[in-house]
Scaffold this active site. Structure first.
Site, PDB file in Angstrom:
ATOM      1  N   ASP A 163       0.758  -1.249   0.000  1.00  0.00           N
ATOM      2  CA  ASP A 163       0.000   0.000   0.000  1.00  0.00           C
ATOM      3  C   ASP A 163       0.796   1.312   0.000  1.00  0.00           C
ATOM      4  O   ASP A 163       0.648   2.127  -0.887  1.00  0.00           O
ATOM      5  CB  ASP A 163      -0.917   0.027   1.233  1.00  0.00           C
ATOM      6  CG  ASP A 163      -1.780  -1.217   1.340  1.00  0.00           C
ATOM      7  OD1 ASP A 163      -1.630  -2.140   0.528  1.00  0.00           O
ATOM      8  OD2 ASP A 163      -2.614  -1.270   2.254  1.00  0.00           O
ATOM      9  N   GLU A 390       2.880  -9.302  11.617  1.00  0.00           N
ATOM     10  CA  GLU A 390       2.566  -8.854  10.251  1.00  0.00           C
ATOM     11  C   GLU A 390       3.850  -8.508   9.489  1.00  0.00           C
ATOM     12  O   GLU A 390       4.009  -8.834   8.320  1.00  0.00           O
ATOM     13  CB  GLU A 390       1.640  -7.639  10.356  1.00  0.00           C
ATOM     14  CG  GLU A 390       0.984  -7.212   9.065  1.00  0.00           C
ATOM     15  CD  GLU A 390       0.002  -6.061   9.286  1.00  0.00           C
ATOM     16  OE1 GLU A 390      -0.080  -5.542  10.437  1.00  0.00           O
ATOM     17  OE2 GLU A 390      -0.670  -5.676   8.317  1.00  0.00           O
TER      18      GLU A 390
HETATM   19  C1  GLC Z   1      -2.870  -4.403   3.986  1.00  0.00           C
HETATM   20  C2  GLC Z   1      -1.688  -4.912   3.157  1.00  0.00           C
HETATM   21  C3  GLC Z   1      -2.202  -5.870   2.101  1.00  0.00           C
HETATM   22  C4  GLC Z   1      -2.982  -6.999   2.770  1.00  0.00           C
HETATM   23  C5  GLC Z   1      -4.063  -6.462   3.713  1.00  0.00           C
HETATM   24  C6  GLC Z   1      -4.680  -7.532   4.594  1.00  0.00           C
HETATM   25  O1  GLC Z   1      -3.737  -3.636   3.233  1.00  0.00           O
HETATM   26  O2  GLC Z   1      -1.005  -3.862   2.585  1.00  0.00           O
HETATM   27  O3  GLC Z   1      -1.145  -6.396   1.361  1.00  0.00           O
HETATM   28  O4  GLC Z   1      -3.555  -7.802   1.814  1.00  0.00           O
HETATM   29  O5  GLC Z   1      -3.546  -5.479   4.580  1.00  0.00           O
HETATM   30  O6  GLC Z   1      -3.690  -8.244   5.285  1.00  0.00           O
END
Ligand code: GLC
Length: 420
Positions: A163, A390
Site C-alpha cells: 500500500d 505482520e
Molecule cells: C494491507 C496490506 C495488504 C494486505 C491487507 C490484509 O492492506 O497492505 O497487502 O492484503 O492489509 O492483510
C-alpha cells in the site's frame, strides 16, 4: 511436533470463519483479502486440504461477472473497517471492494495441485476453479492493458498489496485530495500510528477510491480515467507467473488459450525491458503522469518468481538481490535501507514481510538452491523468534503490526514443511 508448527496451525484455525480466514484475529482486517487468502490456502494445504480448497472457493465466489476478483470480500457487514462495504458500495452477490490485488492465487493453486500429485481425473474436479482463474487473468489483459502494450496497470496503490510503498510517492503527490472527504480511520487506533500509512496517504487512497466509485467501477473507463495508473514491475512479475501457471493447469483439463499464450510472450518481453542490468535498476512507469519511478524495492525482485526464460537476466537479478540486502541482519527489507525513503518501522516502507520472502524463495529455488535455502532458514528463525507478526524490523528483527497474522503462519508452515 515442533511447537511453532502447532501454533501456526492453531493461528490459522482461530482466524478461520465460515469457509474463509481473516488476515488476523484483531479488528484490523475484518474481512477476506484476495492475496492473503491465497497464501492462507497454501498454509492449509499442509494439513487440511479441504480447508485449503474451501478458502479458494470462497474467494472465487466473490468474482464479478466481468472476471475481476476483488481485493476485499465483506462476507459479514462489519462497519469496523474503513473503507467498509458501504463506502465501496459495490460487489455483486457478495459485498466487496471495487479493485483487485496481485493474482498470486493462480500460482498457489498450481503448487497445491502439483504437490498433491493429483491424477488428471482429480485435477478435472477443480476444473471450475481453473477456468474462473483463467477468466480473472483475461480480465486483466482486457481492462488493465486495453492499449495492448504488454504490461498491466494497477489503478490504486492498494491493488499492489504494498500500500504505502515509496514506489507510489511521486504519483501520489500529484493527486489533489478531495476537499469533501469524510471518513474515520480505525487502523491507527489498533496498531501504532508510527507504523501505519500517513493521513495524507489515506486521504489520497480514499480520494482515488471515491473517484473509481463515481465511475461506477466501469472497467472500460477506469484505465483511462483513474487518478492513478502505474505499471509496476513486481505486479507484472506476479501476473506473468500467474499466466504461466494457469496455462500449465489448463493442459490437464484439456483446454488451452492462445490469448493467454500470446500475452505471456508479450508480457515477458516488455517486463524484461524494465530491468537495466548494467545499472542494476528497475523502472516502474507512471502512465498517468508519463514519468518513470526508480525505487529499490524488494518487489522488483519478484522478477525472479516470474521464471523468465533468460538465464543471463536471472543471474544478474540474483547478483542484484545479494547487493540489495548486503549487511542486513534480517532480510529482506521491503525498501533498501540505503534509500532515503526507508523507514524501519512503517509498514511497506522498510519492514521485512514474510510473503515477500516466500515469493523470492520460490523464484530462487530452481536458480540458486544455496541462496534459497539461506532465505528459508533465516525466515523460519525470524518467525520462531518473534512469532506470527505482520512484519519485522530488518535491523533488530522486532516483530510489529498485527499479531497472529495469518499469512505469516501459513507461509511459515510452508517454509517449514516443504522444500519445493
Ligand atoms: C494491507 C496490506 C495488504 C494486505 C491487507 C490484509 O492492506 O497492505 O497487502 O492484503 O492489509 O492483510
Amino acid at each position: 511436533m515442533n511447537s511453532t508448527i502447532k501454533v501456526a496451525k492453531r493461528t490459522l484455525l482461530n482466524n478461520r470463519r465460515l469457509n474463509y480466514t481473516l488476515p488476523t484475529n484483531t479488528k484490523l482486517y475484518p474481512a477476506q483479502w484476495n492475496w492473503d487468502s491465497a497464501f492462507i490456502a497454501l498454509g492449509y494445504s499442509n494439513f487440511n486440504l479441504d480447508y485449503s480448497f474451501k478458502e479458494i472457493e470462497t474467494l472465487i465466489s466473490g468474482q464479478w461477472d466481468d472476471g475481476m476478483i476483488p481485493h476485499i470480500l465483506f462476507h459479514i457487514k462489519d462497519l469496523n473497517y474503513t473503507p467498509n462495504y458501504k463506502a465501496w458500495n459495490c460487489g455483486r452477490k457478495i459485498s466487496s471492494s471495487g479493485i483487485t490485488q496481485p493474482p498470486i492465487l493462480a500460482s498457489i493453486l498450481r503448487i497445491i495441485i502439483e504437490r498433491q500429485k493429483f491424477s488428471k481425473k482429480e485435477i478435472k474436479k477443480h476444473q471450475t476453479l481453473i477456468l474462473k482463474i483463467k477468466k480473472y487473468l483475461e480480465w486483466f489483459i482486457r481492462y488493465r492493458d486495453p492499449k495492448k502494450t504488454g504490461l498491466i496497470s494497477i489503478l490504486h496503490p492498494w491493488e499492489s498489496g504494498y500500500d504505502n510503498s515509496p514506489l507510489w510517492d511521486k504519483s501520489m503527490s500529484k493527486i489533489k485530495i478531495d476537499s469533501k472527504l469524510s471518513y474515520k480511520r480505525k487502523d491507527n487506533k489498533i496498531v501504532k500510528k508510527s507504523q501505519r500509512p500517513l493521513k495524507i496517504d489515506y486521504d489520497r487512497y480514499v480520494t482515488i477510491k471515491n473517484h473509481l466509485r463515481e465511475l461506477n467501477y466501469d472497467p472500460k473507463k477506469l484505465y483511462f480515467k483513474s487518478k492513478f495508473n502505474v505499471v509496476d514491475v513486481g505486479f507484472n512479475s506476479l501476473f506473468l507467473k500467474a499466466l504461466k501457471d494457469v496455462n500449465f493447469l489448463l493442459k490437464f483439463i484439456g483446454k488451452s488459450s492462445i490469448f493467454l499464450k500470446r500475452y505471456i510472450l508479450l508480457n515477458e518481453s516488455k517486463l524484461i525491458k524494465l530491468f537495466n542490468s548494467r545499472k542494476m535498476k528497475f523502472k516502474n512507469k507512471d502512465l498517468k503522469n508519463d514519468t518513470s519511478i526508480e525505487i529499490p524495492s524488494i518487489t522488483n525482485f519478484f522478477m525472479l518468481f516470474a521464471d523468465l526464460n533468460n538465464n543471463l537476466i536471472n543471474r544478474e537479478l540474483i547478483k542484484g538481490l545479494k547487493k540489495y540486502y548486503k549487511n542486513e541482519k534480517y532480510f529482506f527489507p521491503s525498501i533498501s535501507s540505503k534509500h532515503k525513503s526507508f523507514e524501519e518501522k512503517r509498514y511497506w516502507r522498510g519492514p521485512v514481510w514474510v510473503n515477500c520472502n516466500w515469493i523470492i524463495y520460490q523464484g530462487l529455488k530452481n536458480k540458486d538452491k544455496k541462496f534459497a535455502e539461506i532465505i528459508r532458514k533465516k525466515t523460519i528463525n525470524l518467525v520462531e523468534k518473534e512469532k506470527f507478526r505482520e512484519y519485522y524490523s530488518c535491523k533488530s528483527g522486532l516483530g510489529m503490526g498485527a499479531k497472529n497474522f495469518s499469512w505469516t503462519a501459513a507461509l511459515y508452515l510452508d517454509f517449514k514443511l516443504n522444500r519445493s
